[in-house]
Design a protein around this motif. Structure first.
Motif, short mmCIF file in Angstrom:
data_model
loop_
_atom_site.label_atom_id
_atom_site.label_comp_id
_atom_site.label_asym_id
_atom_site.label_seq_id
_atom_site.Cartn_x
_atom_site.Cartn_y
_atom_site.Cartn_z
N PRO A 1 0.99 4.26 2.97
CA PRO A 1 1.42 3.39 1.87
C PRO A 1 2.01 4.16 0.70
O PRO A 1 1.50 5.21 0.29
CB PRO A 1 0.12 2.69 1.46
CG PRO A 1 -0.98 3.59 1.92
CD PRO A 1 -0.47 4.28 3.15
N ASP A 2 3.08 3.64 0.14
CA ASP A 2 3.71 4.29 -1.01
C ASP A 2 2.78 4.36 -2.21
O ASP A 2 2.87 5.30 -3.01
CB ASP A 2 4.99 3.54 -1.40
CG ASP A 2 6.17 3.92 -0.52
OD1 ASP A 2 5.95 4.59 0.51
OD2 ASP A 2 7.31 3.56 -0.86
N THR B 1 7.02 -5.03 0.75
CA THR B 1 6.25 -3.87 0.32
C THR B 1 7.06 -2.63 0.64
O THR B 1 8.26 -2.72 0.96
CB THR B 1 4.87 -3.85 1.01
OG1 THR B 1 4.10 -2.77 0.48
CG2 THR B 1 4.99 -3.70 2.51
N SER B 2 6.46 -1.47 0.51
CA SER B 2 7.15 -0.22 0.89
C SER B 2 6.13 0.72 1.52
O SER B 2 4.98 0.80 1.09
CB SER B 2 7.81 0.43 -0.32
OG SER B 2 6.88 0.68 -1.36
N VAL B 3 6.57 1.40 2.54
CA VAL B 3 5.72 2.27 3.35
C VAL B 3 6.50 3.53 3.70
O VAL B 3 7.67 3.44 4.07
CB VAL B 3 5.29 1.53 4.65
CG1 VAL B 3 4.62 2.48 5.62
CG2 VAL B 3 4.37 0.36 4.32
N VAL C 1 8.48 -1.87 9.28
CA VAL C 1 8.99 -0.80 8.41
C VAL C 1 10.41 -0.51 8.86
O VAL C 1 10.65 -0.25 10.05
CB VAL C 1 8.11 0.46 8.49
CG1 VAL C 1 8.60 1.51 7.50
CG2 VAL C 1 6.64 0.11 8.22
N LEU C 2 11.34 -0.55 7.93
CA LEU C 2 12.75 -0.50 8.25
C LEU C 2 13.40 0.82 7.81
O LEU C 2 13.07 1.36 6.77
CB LEU C 2 13.50 -1.65 7.58
CG LEU C 2 12.92 -3.06 7.80
CD1 LEU C 2 13.73 -4.08 7.02
CD2 LEU C 2 12.90 -3.42 9.28
N GLY D 1 -3.10 -1.74 1.49
CA GLY D 1 -3.38 -2.47 0.27
C GLY D 1 -2.78 -3.86 0.24
O GLY D 1 -2.55 -4.42 -0.84
N LEU D 2 -2.53 -4.44 1.40
CA LEU D 2 -1.94 -5.78 1.48
C LEU D 2 -3.00 -6.85 1.41
O LEU D 2 -4.16 -6.62 1.79
CB LEU D 2 -1.14 -5.90 2.78
CG LEU D 2 0.15 -5.07 2.83
CD1 LEU D 2 0.64 -4.95 4.27
CD2 LEU D 2 1.22 -5.68 1.94
N PRO D 3 -2.64 -8.06 0.94
CA PRO D 3 -3.63 -9.14 0.85
C PRO D 3 -4.24 -9.49 2.20
O PRO D 3 -3.59 -9.40 3.24
CB PRO D 3 -2.80 -10.32 0.31
CG PRO D 3 -1.60 -9.71 -0.33
CD PRO D 3 -1.32 -8.46 0.44
#
Length: 320
Positions: A100-101, A263-265, A290-291, A313-315
């Motif tokens: 995770p970023d 989000t960002s990863v 993830v792109l 850290g996602l809901p």
């Protein structure tokens, strides 16, 4: 840490306080070596345990930080010998996990000459780089990361690995050749980090098409040579036709009741999807894409399962 302080004069809380300052950067280092967020967590814990038990061996010839990196690298090599005697092959890494970023943001800024300041650069944490590294044998992998990512002198790498400088340089050349073989051909032209305006618009369109399960709309956003994988599920799909065929056969186009959270990863744009089944009052975690974006199109999709949501850290759910 001042040279006047000896590690074996410290009690455990004081020693832990010194070591904890370096936890996040050591974790990122172990992640590059191992490709797994969870294995990196375990290896950092092992690193701190070994450091405490061997604190009397720290002679001050290097910094405390460099000493910890030596221990962490050896802990990674030990784990690889035990758990993954063979490196990845075939372009996919089934043990790959996202980073995770929000945790990458914890890395110390440091000075311009601090190794981790260079190491946190996007190209050494993006998934394509981590995947390519996993295709190297463990010791050349260590040589590559220590030399090219952390900027260690060849003599220090040789001392850590118990090899000659010539052996390390030879291993490094083999590792660099292996990376060229496994990295995307367009790597020097990568665009589309999470902070890129063009990428944000593309990700928005990709997200809208995904929630609508519009396969034709998604296909229009893919590069012809797009790559798609879903670790730990086996299978690497290469090419737009192969990816679309997999989506159709999996029944994706028939799904309904999807929601998406951007989000960002790994310093890449990502989209987390939630699904609501008939009769449920909330949307529950499904997958996260993830792109990698190149030239205004999606060049790679790495999809992770719902068990990764917590570490990112996602809901836990999204209201209906």
């Amino acid at each position: 840490m001042g040279t006047e302080t000896r590690l074996d004069d410290l009690d455990e809380p004081a020693f832990s306080g010194l070591a904890e300052r370096h936890r996040r950067e050591l974790h990122v280092h172990c992640y590059r070596m191992l490709g797994s967020f969870e294995d990196a967590e375990d290896t950092v814990q092992e690193t701190f345990l070994r450091a405490w038990r061997r604190r009397e061996t720290f002679e001050g010839r290097s910094t405390f930080r460099a000493w910890l990196y030596r221990i962490a690298t050896n802990a990674c090599l030990d784990l690889l010998a035990k758990k993954r005697p063979e490196p990845a092959s075939g372009g996919e890494v089934r043990w790959l996990q996202p980073y995770p970023d929000r945790l990458l943001d914890e890395l110390p800024a440091g000075d311009a000459d601090e190794p981790e300041t260079v190491a946190v650069a996007r190209e050494t944490i993006e998934l394509a780089y981590v995947v390519a590294v996993q295709h190297l044998a463990p010791r050349p992998r260590a040589a590559l990361i220590l030399r090219d990512v952390l900027g260690w002198p060849a003599k220090d790498v040789a001392e850590l690995l118990g090899d000659s400088v010539n052996s390390v340089n030879s291993a490094l050349q083999r590792a660099r050749a292996g990376m060229r073989e496994h990295l995307p051909a367009q790597r020097q032209d990568w665009t589309g980090g999470a902070d890129d305006a063009g990428a944000r618009d593309l990700v928005r369109r990709y997200t809208e098409a995904s929630v609508a399960t519009d396969i034709d709309g998604l296909a229009a956003l893919l590069r012809e040579d797009v790559r798609c994988s879903m670790p730990p599920t086996p299978g690497l799909h290469v090419g737009r036709a192969a990816v679309v065929k997999d989506w159709v056969e999996s029944g994706f186009g028939e799904m309904t009741h999807l929601r998406a959270v951007p989000t960002s990863v790994n310093r890449q744009p990502a989209v987390a999807y939630y699904h609501r089944r008939q009769g449920e009052g909330v949307y529950l975690p499904l997958t996260i894409d993830v792109l990698r974006v190149t030239g205004g199109a999606v060049a790679e999709i790495v999809t992770f399962h719902a068990d990764r949501f917590a570490s990112l850290g996602l809901p836990e759910s999204v209201p209906a």
